[in-house]
Design a protein around this motif. Structure first.
Motif, short mmCIF file in Angstrom:
data_model
loop_
_atom_site.label_atom_id
_atom_site.label_comp_id
_atom_site.label_asym_id
_atom_site.label_seq_id
_atom_site.Cartn_x
_atom_site.Cartn_y
_atom_site.Cartn_z
N ALA A 1 120.66 -2.46 -47.91
CA ALA A 1 119.70 -1.76 -48.77
C ALA A 1 118.27 -2.02 -48.32
O ALA A 1 117.43 -1.11 -48.33
CB ALA A 1 119.89 -2.21 -50.22
N ALA A 2 117.98 -3.25 -47.90
CA ALA A 2 116.64 -3.56 -47.39
C ALA A 2 116.35 -2.79 -46.12
O ALA A 2 115.24 -2.26 -45.93
CB ALA A 2 116.52 -5.06 -47.14
N PHE B 1 104.61 -3.84 -39.35
CA PHE B 1 104.66 -3.84 -40.81
C PHE B 1 106.06 -3.44 -41.30
O PHE B 1 106.59 -4.02 -42.25
CB PHE B 1 103.60 -2.89 -41.36
N ALA B 2 106.65 -2.44 -40.64
CA ALA B 2 107.99 -1.99 -41.03
C ALA B 2 109.01 -3.10 -40.87
O ALA B 2 109.87 -3.31 -41.74
CB ALA B 2 108.38 -0.78 -40.18
N GLY B 3 108.93 -3.84 -39.76
CA GLY B 3 109.87 -4.94 -39.55
C GLY B 3 109.71 -6.04 -40.58
O GLY B 3 110.71 -6.55 -41.12
N VAL B 4 108.47 -6.41 -40.88
CA VAL B 4 108.23 -7.47 -41.86
C VAL B 4 108.69 -7.04 -43.25
O VAL B 4 109.33 -7.81 -43.98
CB VAL B 4 106.73 -7.84 -41.87
N VAL B 5 108.38 -5.79 -43.61
CA VAL B 5 108.77 -5.29 -44.94
C VAL B 5 110.29 -5.26 -45.08
O VAL B 5 110.83 -5.58 -46.15
CB VAL B 5 108.17 -3.89 -45.16
N THR B 6 110.98 -4.90 -44.02
CA THR B 6 112.44 -4.85 -44.08
C THR B 6 113.03 -6.21 -44.44
O THR B 6 113.97 -6.31 -45.23
CB THR B 6 113.01 -4.35 -42.74
N LEU C 1 111.33 -8.70 -45.99
CA LEU C 1 110.86 -9.08 -47.31
C LEU C 1 111.57 -8.32 -48.43
O LEU C 1 111.66 -8.81 -49.56
CB LEU C 1 109.34 -8.84 -47.42
N LEU C 2 112.07 -7.13 -48.12
CA LEU C 2 112.74 -6.33 -49.15
C LEU C 2 114.15 -6.83 -49.46
O LEU C 2 114.78 -6.34 -50.40
CB LEU C 2 112.82 -4.86 -48.71
N TYR C 3 114.63 -7.80 -48.70
CA TYR C 3 115.99 -8.30 -48.94
C TYR C 3 116.13 -8.87 -50.34
O TYR C 3 117.09 -8.54 -51.07
CB TYR C 3 116.34 -9.35 -47.89
N ALA C 4 115.20 -9.71 -50.75
CA ALA C 4 115.29 -10.34 -52.08
C ALA C 4 115.20 -9.31 -53.21
O ALA C 4 116.04 -9.33 -54.13
CB ALA C 4 114.22 -11.42 -52.24
#
Length: 235
Positions: free
Chosen positions: A98-99, A132-137, A139-142
């Motif tokens: 989902a992330a 930014f896309a890689g970092v957000v992916t 961070l979106l896991y939680a």
């Protein structure tokens, strides 16, 4: 399985209530959308809409997972095991997927909006967006795990009539750091793949000749092909 006279009355009553409340719900959603359109700048609306859709999708995914798996557990009177299975599935696999999907969609919307708002972005700006896309992916896991489990909790309580407290107790008992670490690693892998895909198809993702729907469809097709290859290699 028959629902009986009492169940039939309950279904009929719920149907009537739904018919009465649905028009009000639609009007409330329409008013919310109008307020968002007034307060959110036009260039940010696609991103906001994407985020709202992704939140709804994670909640729906959790509810469907709970209902789908819970039907088998309920058949054998073992619903108490359902939260354990959901926690394992979400933290190890569903949360990272989902992330990855969320990070991909948000990035595509942002890149498409930037390309249509002005001239093609300079190379450093594009590279910053990719990073930014890689970092957000990752961070979106939680948040993805939290939303999926929240959707599962809603189904656990509303569909199966179980106490929410029991859900949290079982989750706490079943929690394991190795499951969490596995999910984070998978999210990082998704982030690396996303960065590679963005860099490899830069002209496509920043093109104004392709619609946003075409770009998303391309990513979905590639994802399906990759999943099919993984499935075929497992046989």
């Amino acid at each position: 399985m028959t629902i009986g006279p009492g169940g039939a009355v309950l279904v009929a009553g719920m149907s009537i209530v739904a018919l009465v409340l649905l028009p009000r719900l639609f009007r409330a959603c329409g008013a919310l959308i109008r307020r968002l359109r007034e307060r959110v700048p036009r260039r940010h609306r696609p991103v906001v809409l994407t985020v709202l859709l992704l939140i709804s999708g994670c909640l729906a995914l959790g509810a469907l997972q709970c209902i789908g798996l819970g039907a088998s557990f309920a058949r054998f009177n073992s619903l108490d095991l359902l939260p354990r299975v959901l926690e394992l599935a979400v933290t190890r696999e569903l949360g990272s997927r989902a992330a990855g999907a969320s990070g991909t969609l948000i990035t595509l919307v942002m890149l498409d909006g930037s390309a249509r708002a002005a001239a093609p972005e300079p190379s450093p700006e594009f590279l910053r967006q990719v990073v930014f896309a890689g970092v957000v992916t990752v961070l979106l896991y939680a948040p993805a795990c939290t939303l999926i489990l929240l959707g599962a909790l809603i189904a656990w309580h509303s569909w199966f009539g179980q106490a929410p407290g029991a859900f949290f107790i079982v989750l706490e008992e079943a929690f394991a750091w190795d499951d969490l670490i596995t999910g984070v690693i998978q999210s990082a892998v998704h982030a690396v793949i996303l960065i590679a895909v963005l860099l490899g198809g830069r002209r496509l993702w920043t093109s104004t000749n392709w619609s946003l729907g075409s770009k998303v469809a391309t990513v979905v097709a590639v994802s399906v092909a990759v999943r099919f290859c993984e499935w075929a290699s497992s046989w």
